[in-house]
Design a protein around this motif. Structure first.
Motif, PDB file in Angstrom:
ATOM      1  N   LEU A   1       0.736  -0.850   0.011  1.00 35.49           N
ATOM      2  CA  LEU A   1      -0.196  -0.093   0.115  1.00 35.49           C
ATOM      3  C   LEU A   1       1.073   0.852  -0.375  1.00 35.49           C
ATOM      4  O   LEU A   1       0.215   1.950  -0.352  1.00 35.49           O
ATOM      5  N   ILE A   2       1.948   1.436   0.674  1.00 40.05           N
ATOM      6  CA  ILE A   2       2.805   2.571   1.150  1.00 40.05           C
ATOM      7  C   ILE A   2       3.337   2.511  -0.495  1.00 40.05           C
ATOM      8  O   ILE A   2       3.304   3.444  -0.913  1.00 40.05           O
ATOM      9  N   SER A   3       4.233   1.418  -1.149  1.00 45.55           N
ATOM     10  CA  SER A   3       4.445   1.290  -2.469  1.00 45.55           C
ATOM     11  C   SER A   3       3.755   2.182  -3.397  1.00 45.55           C
ATOM     12  O   SER A   3       3.463   2.934  -4.019  1.00 45.55           O
ATOM     13  N   GLY A   4       2.073   2.149  -3.602  1.00 44.66           N
ATOM     14  CA  GLY A   4       1.120   2.180  -4.602  1.00 44.66           C
ATOM     15  C   GLY A   4       1.101   3.634  -4.467  1.00 44.66           C
ATOM     16  O   GLY A   4       0.593   4.297  -5.482  1.00 44.66           O
ATOM     17  N   ALA A   5       1.302   4.051  -3.029  1.00 44.27           N
ATOM     18  CA  ALA A   5       0.613   5.428  -3.094  1.00 44.27           C
ATOM     19  C   ALA A   5       1.053   6.007  -2.971  1.00 44.27           C
ATOM     20  O   ALA A   5       1.548   7.236  -3.911  1.00 44.27           O
ATOM     21  N   ALA A   6       3.300   5.969  -2.825  1.00 46.83           N
ATOM     22  CA  ALA A   6       4.187   5.990  -3.810  1.00 46.83           C
ATOM     23  C   ALA A   6       4.438   6.505  -4.718  1.00 46.83           C
ATOM     24  O   ALA A   6       4.525   7.804  -5.809  1.00 46.83           O
ATOM     25  N   LEU A   7       4.002   5.399  -5.816  1.00 47.47           N
ATOM     26  CA  LEU A   7       4.190   5.658  -6.975  1.00 47.47           C
ATOM     27  C   LEU A   7       2.764   6.858  -8.032  1.00 47.47           C
ATOM     28  O   LEU A   7       3.457   7.575  -8.266  1.00 47.47           O
ATOM     29  N   LEU A   8       1.478   6.545  -6.754  1.00 47.70           N
ATOM     30  CA  LEU A   8       0.467   7.780  -7.926  1.00 47.70           C
ATOM     31  C   LEU A   8       0.845   8.731  -6.856  1.00 47.70           C
ATOM     32  O   LEU A   8       0.393   9.798  -7.996  1.00 47.70           O
ATOM     33  N   ALA A   9       1.529   9.182  -5.652  1.00 41.44           N
ATOM     34  CA  ALA A   9       2.225  10.505  -5.967  1.00 41.44           C
ATOM     35  C   ALA A   9       2.910  10.589  -6.630  1.00 41.44           C
ATOM     36  O   ALA A   9       2.587  12.248  -7.070  1.00 41.44           O
ATOM     37  N   ALA A  10       3.298   9.845  -6.703  1.00 40.98           N
ATOM     38  CA  ALA A  10       5.127  10.332  -8.355  1.00 40.98           C
ATOM     39  C   ALA A  10       4.311  10.697  -9.521  1.00 40.98           C
ATOM     40  O   ALA A  10       4.547  11.651 -10.528  1.00 40.98           O
ATOM     41  N   THR A  11       3.048   9.986 -10.088  1.00 40.41           N
ATOM     42  CA  THR A  11       2.438  10.488 -11.661  1.00 40.41           C
ATOM     43  C   THR A  11       0.861  11.081 -11.282  1.00 40.41           C
ATOM     44  O   THR A  11       0.801  11.339 -12.495  1.00 40.41           O
ATOM     45  N   SER A  12       0.586  11.247 -10.420  1.00 41.68           N
ATOM     46  CA  SER A  12      -0.871  11.829 -10.097  1.00 41.68           C
ATOM     47  C   SER A  12      -0.341  13.015 -11.295  1.00 41.68           C
ATOM     48  O   SER A  12      -1.626  13.730 -11.188  1.00 41.68           O
ATOM     49  N   ALA A  13       0.634  13.967 -11.129  1.00 40.19           N
ATOM     50  CA  ALA A  13       0.628  15.237 -11.757  1.00 40.19           C
ATOM     51  C   ALA A  13       0.704  14.979 -13.582  1.00 40.19           C
ATOM     52  O   ALA A  13      -0.077  16.317 -13.485  1.00 40.19           O
ATOM     53  N   TRP A  14       0.431  13.880 -13.965  1.00 39.92           N
ATOM     54  CA  TRP A  14       0.458  14.011 -14.920  1.00 39.92           C
ATOM     55  C   TRP A  14      -0.837  12.787 -15.539  1.00 39.92           C
ATOM     56  O   TRP A  14      -1.281  12.583 -16.519  1.00 39.92           O
ATOM     57  N   ALA A  15      -1.322  12.441 -14.346  1.00 39.57           N
ATOM     58  CA  ALA A  15      -2.547  11.722 -14.677  1.00 39.57           C
ATOM     59  C   ALA A  15      -3.073  12.260 -15.631  1.00 39.57           C
ATOM     60  O   ALA A  15      -4.389  11.957 -16.741  1.00 39.57           O
ATOM     61  N   ASP A  16      -4.079  13.333 -15.829  1.00 39.46           N
ATOM     62  CA  ASP A  16      -5.109  13.210 -16.390  1.00 39.46           C
ATOM     63  C   ASP A  16      -5.202  14.668 -17.142  1.00 39.46           C
ATOM     64  O   ASP A  16      -5.794  15.504 -18.217  1.00 39.46           O
ATOM     65  N   GLY A  17      -3.945  15.694 -16.205  1.00 37.53           N
ATOM     66  CA  GLY A  17      -3.255  16.220 -17.912  1.00 37.53           C
ATOM     67  C   GLY A  17      -4.756  17.833 -18.216  1.00 37.53           C
ATOM     68  O   GLY A  17      -5.045  18.281 -16.869  1.00 37.53           O
ATOM     69  N   ILE A  18      -4.465  18.202 -19.205  1.00 36.77           N
ATOM     70  CA  ILE A  18      -4.392  19.993 -19.426  1.00 36.77           C
ATOM     71  C   ILE A  18      -6.033  19.719 -20.244  1.00 36.77           C
ATOM     72  O   ILE A  18      -6.135  18.846 -20.888  1.00 36.77           O
ATOM     73  N   GLY A  19      -7.921  20.452 -19.411  1.00 33.25           N
ATOM     74  CA  GLY A  19      -8.649  20.758 -20.137  1.00 33.25           C
ATOM     75  C   GLY A  19      -8.393  22.272 -21.161  1.00 33.25           C
ATOM     76  O   GLY A  19      -8.371  22.954 -20.188  1.00 33.25           O
ATOM     77  N   ALA A  20      -8.892  22.431 -21.934  1.00 34.09           N
ATOM     78  CA  ALA A  20      -8.826  23.974 -22.447  1.00 34.09           C
ATOM     79  C   ALA A  20      -9.501  24.341 -23.321  1.00 34.09           C
ATOM     80  O   ALA A  20     -10.789  23.316 -24.469  1.00 34.09           O
ATOM     81  N   SER A  21     -10.463  24.791 -23.593  1.00 34.97           N
ATOM     82  CA  SER A  21     -11.912  25.589 -23.737  1.00 34.97           C
ATOM     83  C   SER A  21     -10.905  27.013 -24.347  1.00 34.97           C
ATOM     84  O   SER A  21     -11.073  27.587 -23.317  1.00 34.97           O
ATOM     85  N   LEU A  22     -11.702  26.816 -25.865  1.00 36.02           N
ATOM     86  CA  LEU A  22     -10.575  28.071 -26.106  1.00 36.02           C
ATOM     87  C   LEU A  22     -12.204  28.380 -26.551  1.00 36.02           C
ATOM     88  O   LEU A  22     -13.232  27.961 -27.601  1.00 36.02           O
ATOM     89  N   LEU A  23     -12.123  29.756 -27.393  1.00 39.11           N
ATOM     90  CA  LEU A  23     -13.208  30.488 -27.947  1.00 39.11           C
ATOM     91  C   LEU A  23     -13.894  30.182 -29.017  1.00 39.11           C
ATOM     92  O   LEU A  23     -15.081  30.334 -29.429  1.00 39.11           O
ATOM     93  N   THR A  24     -12.777  29.769 -30.303  1.00 42.18           N
ATOM     94  CA  THR A  24     -13.401  29.312 -31.631  1.00 42.18           C
ATOM     95  C   THR A  24     -11.831  29.038 -31.715  1.00 42.18           C
ATOM     96  O   THR A  24     -10.930  29.478 -31.759  1.00 42.18           O
ATOM     97  N   GLN A  25     -12.665  28.280 -33.146  1.00 37.10           N
ATOM     98  CA  GLN A  25     -11.758  27.926 -34.541  1.00 37.10           C
ATOM     99  C   GLN A  25     -11.829  28.701 -35.652  1.00 37.10           C
ATOM    100  O   GLN A  25     -11.943  27.481 -36.414  1.00 37.10           O
ATOM    101  N   GLN A  26     -12.715  29.355 -35.520  1.00 34.76           N
ATOM    102  CA  GLN A  26     -13.789  29.640 -36.313  1.00 34.76           C
ATOM    103  C   GLN A  26     -12.425  31.189 -37.159  1.00 34.76           C
ATOM    104  O   GLN A  26     -12.490  32.316 -38.431  1.00 34.76           O
ATOM    105  N   HIS A  27     -11.308  31.185 -36.425  1.00 39.76           N
ATOM    106  CA  HIS A  27     -10.303  32.296 -37.275  1.00 39.76           C
ATOM    107  C   HIS A  27      -8.672  32.052 -36.722  1.00 39.76           C
ATOM    108  O   HIS A  27      -8.169  31.221 -35.711  1.00 39.76           O
ATOM    109  N   PRO A  28      -8.153  32.864 -37.946  1.00 42.33           N
ATOM    110  CA  PRO A  28      -6.468  31.884 -37.805  1.00 42.33           C
ATOM    111  C   PRO A  28      -5.634  31.925 -36.617  1.00 42.33           C
ATOM    112  O   PRO A  28      -5.043  31.188 -36.080  1.00 42.33           O
ATOM    113  N   PHE A  29      -5.713  33.001 -35.942  1.00 36.07           N
ATOM    114  CA  PHE A  29      -5.338  33.660 -34.376  1.00 36.07           C
ATOM    115  C   PHE A  29      -5.204  32.587 -33.515  1.00 36.07           C
ATOM    116  O   PHE A  29      -4.711  31.456 -32.523  1.00 36.07           O
ATOM    117  N   TYR A  30      -6.561  31.722 -33.123  1.00 31.68           N
ATOM    118  CA  TYR A  30      -7.200  30.663 -32.107  1.00 31.68           C
ATOM    119  C   TYR A  30      -6.703  29.383 -32.821  1.00 31.68           C
ATOM    120  O   TYR A  30      -6.538  28.480 -32.199  1.00 31.68           O
TER     121      TYR A  30
END
Length: 296
Positions: free
Chosen positions: A11-40
């Motif tokens: 359990l301790i080893s698993g928790a340590a592994l989870l702590a080491a990897t959790s920062a990358w587990a689910d990543g980034i969600g991005a909500s952008l205004l549009t894709q109808q403009h070259p800027f975006y």
């Protein structure tokens, strides 16, 4: 070693592994205004490229300038449990409930290009829009010789545009012979065209038009030429995408654009999100200085 000790060790080893990897587990969600403009499109492409380079998960949703769609997209990211949400708000105030809900769920929020109004986020990455507006006003004063009548095509629900317009007006205060005679909203190119035509008809003595973005400026230039005013009216835009820069090179009506750097913005947004995921401190504001393009 007893079974209980073995289980405890696992359990301790698993928790340590989870702590080491959790920062990358689910990543980034991005909500952008549009894709109808070259800027975006450029901004989104830069985010995807940087996320792939840094091997971090990135999911991009496009709001298509629809606040209800953006709120639903952010809700989806919250349910999925992403680590960081990056938002370019459709409405700088209307997006507040979604940001508050994300923060309450323990998710860090960054804004990119468009800031939120009335709430603190972990970091805002975007053009120094006020400084860009000042540069647009200074350029307008220069091309008009310090006197004339000016119109503004606006997008007042977006805080970045509010800052541009404020900077533009502030710069024109140094030219008391320049008068702002009209300011109307024209979000899409079609709307901006209609607004520009209306303003030119209502104020035939207009000599300059400031478009909050490239689409608005390009539409204004069309309106100017359609009414035979190409020798009288000068147009300045904001964004500096290829179509607008080409217009400045070839069309005497388009005298300049304030140039943003969406590729740099997108890369910096992902890099900032990674720092946040790793528990690092980041600046509350990360302004990117705009340029001024007046032709080759």
């Amino acid at each position: 070693m007893s079974i209980s000790r073995v289980l405890k060790s696992v359990l301790i080893s698993g928790a340590a592994l989870l702590a080491a990897t959790s920062a990358w587990a689910d990543g980034i969600g991005a909500s952008l205004l549009t894709q109808q403009h070259p800027f975006y499109i450029e901004l989104a492409d830069a985010m995807k490229a940087e996320a792939a380079e840094k091997k971090v998960s990135l999911e991009v949703s496009i709001a298509n300038q629809d606040l209800s769609k953006q709120l639903a997209d952010v809700e989806d990211f919250i349910v999925k449990g992403v680590d960081v949400i990056v938002i370019s708000p459709v409405d700088s105030q209307g997006v507040l409930p979604a940001i508050m809900k994300a923060q309450k769920a323990g998710i860090k929020v960054l804004t990119v290009d468009v800031p939120a109004k009335g709430i603190d986020v972990t970091s805002y990455i975007g053009t120094d829009n006020y400084a860009g507006g000042v540069k647009a006003g200074e350029l307008m004063s220069k091309v008009l010789g310090g006197e004339g009548k000016v119109a503004i095509i606006d997008y007042p629900t977006v805080q970045s545009v509010v800052a541009r317009v404020e900077g533009f007006k502030k710069a024109l205060e140094k030219s008391p012979k320049i008068e702002i005679v009209a300011q109307q909203t024209g979000i899409t190119r079609a709307e901006a065209l209609a607004v520009a035509q209306n303003m030119l008809q209502a104020h035939p003595d207009i000599t300059g038009i400031f478009g909050f973005g490239d689409d608005a400026a390009l539409a204004a230039a069309v309106a100017v030429k359609s009414q035979g005013l190409q020798d009288k009216v000068k147009v300045i835009g904001f964004d500096g995408m290829e179509e607008a820069r080409n217009a400045v090179d070839s069309d005497p009506v388009m005298v300049g654009v304030i140039q943003q750097f969406p590729g740099e913005m997108g890369k910096q947004a992902v890099d900032t999100a990674i720092k946040v995921m790793n528990g690092e401190d980041v600046p509350a504001e990360q302004p990117i200085e705009p340029g001024v393009y007046t032709g080759k």
